[in-house]
Write an enzyme that holds these catalytic residues in place. Sequence first.
Site, PDB file in Angstrom:
ATOM      1  CE  LYS A  80      -3.992   1.900   2.570  1.00 15.99           C
ATOM      2  NZ  LYS A  80      -4.891   1.694   3.722  1.00 15.99           N
ATOM      3  CB  SER A 155      -8.366   3.564   2.804  1.00 16.78           C
ATOM      4  OG  SER A 155      -7.486   2.893   3.696  1.00 16.78           O
ATOM      5  CB  SER A 179      -8.560   0.573   5.491  1.00 19.99           C
ATOM      6  OG  SER A 179      -9.254   1.779   5.403  1.00 19.99           O
TER       7      SER A 179
HETATM    8  N1  GLN Z   1     -13.364   3.875   6.123  1.00 16.68           N
HETATM    9  C1  GLN Z   1     -12.730   4.297   7.348  1.00 16.68           C
HETATM   10  C2  GLN Z   1     -12.342   5.744   7.234  1.00 16.68           C
HETATM   11  O1  GLN Z   1     -12.629   6.298   6.243  1.00 16.68           O
HETATM   12  C3  GLN Z   1     -11.580   3.422   7.644  1.00 16.68           C
HETATM   13  C4  GLN Z   1     -10.315   3.813   7.008  1.00 16.68           C
HETATM   14  C5  GLN Z   1      -9.163   2.933   7.366  1.00 16.68           C
HETATM   15  O2  GLN Z   1      -9.330   1.883   7.979  1.00 16.68           O
HETATM   16  N2  GLN Z   1      -7.974   3.412   7.035  1.00 16.68           N
HETATM   17  O3  GLN Z   1     -11.778   6.331   8.101  1.00 16.68           O
END
Ligand code: GLN
Length: 493
Positions: A80, A155, A179
């Site tokens: 990532k 994400s 995410s």
């Molecule tokens: N969807 C969540 C957010 O937008 C989780 C993001 C994540 O786990 N990095 O914060």
Amino acid sequence: MNELLKKSAAEQSKALRNKEVSAVELTNATINKIKEIDEKLGAFNSLTEETALETAKKVDEKIAKGEELPLLAGIPLALKDNMNLIGSKTTASSKILENFVSPYNATVTQKLLNNLVPIVGKTNLDEFAMGSSNENSAFKKVHNPWNLNKVPGGSSGGSAASVAACEATLALGSDTGGSIRLPASFCGIVGMKPTYGKVSRYGLIAFASSLDQIGPFSRTVEDAANLLEVISGYDSHDSTSLNLPVEHYSQSLNNDIKGMKIGVVKELMGEGVSPCVQKAIENAIETYKKLGAEIVEVSLPKIKYSIGIYYILATAECSSNLARFDGVRYGHRTANPENLLDMYCKSRAEGFGDEVKRRIMLGTYALSSGYYDAYYKKAQQMRRLVTDEFVEAFKNVDALIGPTCPNTAFDLGSRAEDPLAMYLTDIATISSNLAGIPAISVPAGFDVDGMPIGLQIMAPQLAEAKLFNIAYRFEQANDFYKSLAPDLCACCK
Ligand code: GLN
């Protein structure tokens, strides 16, 4: 060769050891596949071909000499793009870091390199890992390999899509509120968030430090277990790192689960859950019964507050973590500012996208004097109560199950204008970050449109071995993991 790319890491390892293929050939084939199809997927921000081939060569040298290979040596992996790899760009999919080159390796990266895992590229994400659909990338959208009109989840959407489309055999993601697990479920693969403190975050761009964890993506549970073994362990560079021995999860994967007690989270079933998802989880329950586990219903009434708690705490922490991107220490600097303050303001205004700005503002507000007690402190107190509820539940059950998400992947653009609807996507995943417990998403079927469904399994802190065991037995009792996303080729649309 295309068939070998579809195999698991365990099978690819075997092929390498049996000299059916060389590590350089496997890495080259993976990189060529990315070059062929990624224009359609948008999963990669950049390729790290040179590093990957250098590592693969070392694997082949070891094989030629008949030396023992480290775990996952030669297996192509996608990183990532919020984790440092020396000499590569680490952008966090943000304009503010568009030209930032990693000056050092993240601990996870170093561990991968030590194990001779070729890192083929850096994957696209929601800017600074903020989002649930990968539509917040400053560069390009990621498409779901099962249906290019759908989101891959976020994400870590690029990591998930790359593994689902066989552009990489393994990937790493970061999980602050789901995410890893959400995109794994939307893309029909395995994604796992370890116990808070299991994996060092040194060299990961921080989003919300009390929640962030790095974890594996793969197409099988066994591969995820092995990848976690490679990246976990104590690191003095991360003050939250747990000083515990590295475990060998693969040894207990196939243990009998007869007599185990598995709780179905009442609040994550029923209302608001799409019928196909509900059915898939009911099928999973039947599988576990057949495997001899005892199924009980568990109520976690405070789970409904987790979205509210998370979006106060995560935004508060990010407003502080992102203060360092000011055009001086890191990142983009505006041209011709009038004075210092103007330089800060314009650099950040030009560098950050809308969602990141929204979060910084929300978080700054929650931390400001007069509001701190009402929002931030309350959220902290509620976080403790949610955690206590899990601790209590795990006194009676070995693991908890439910859907990873109440719905399957949605259409690109369909929630992009409605932040609240987007935040609600995380309802099932966020609470395990608040409680610091390990959780995994495993393929559990398909909806009427053929989109993958994920089963989420949660276990007590540090019960990774049991979590993988319970996940593996489910996986092996079904065939879902064997279905791969349709082959994308240069000619298809
Ligand atoms: N969807 C969540 C957010 O937008 C989780 C993001 C994540 O786990 N990095 O914060």
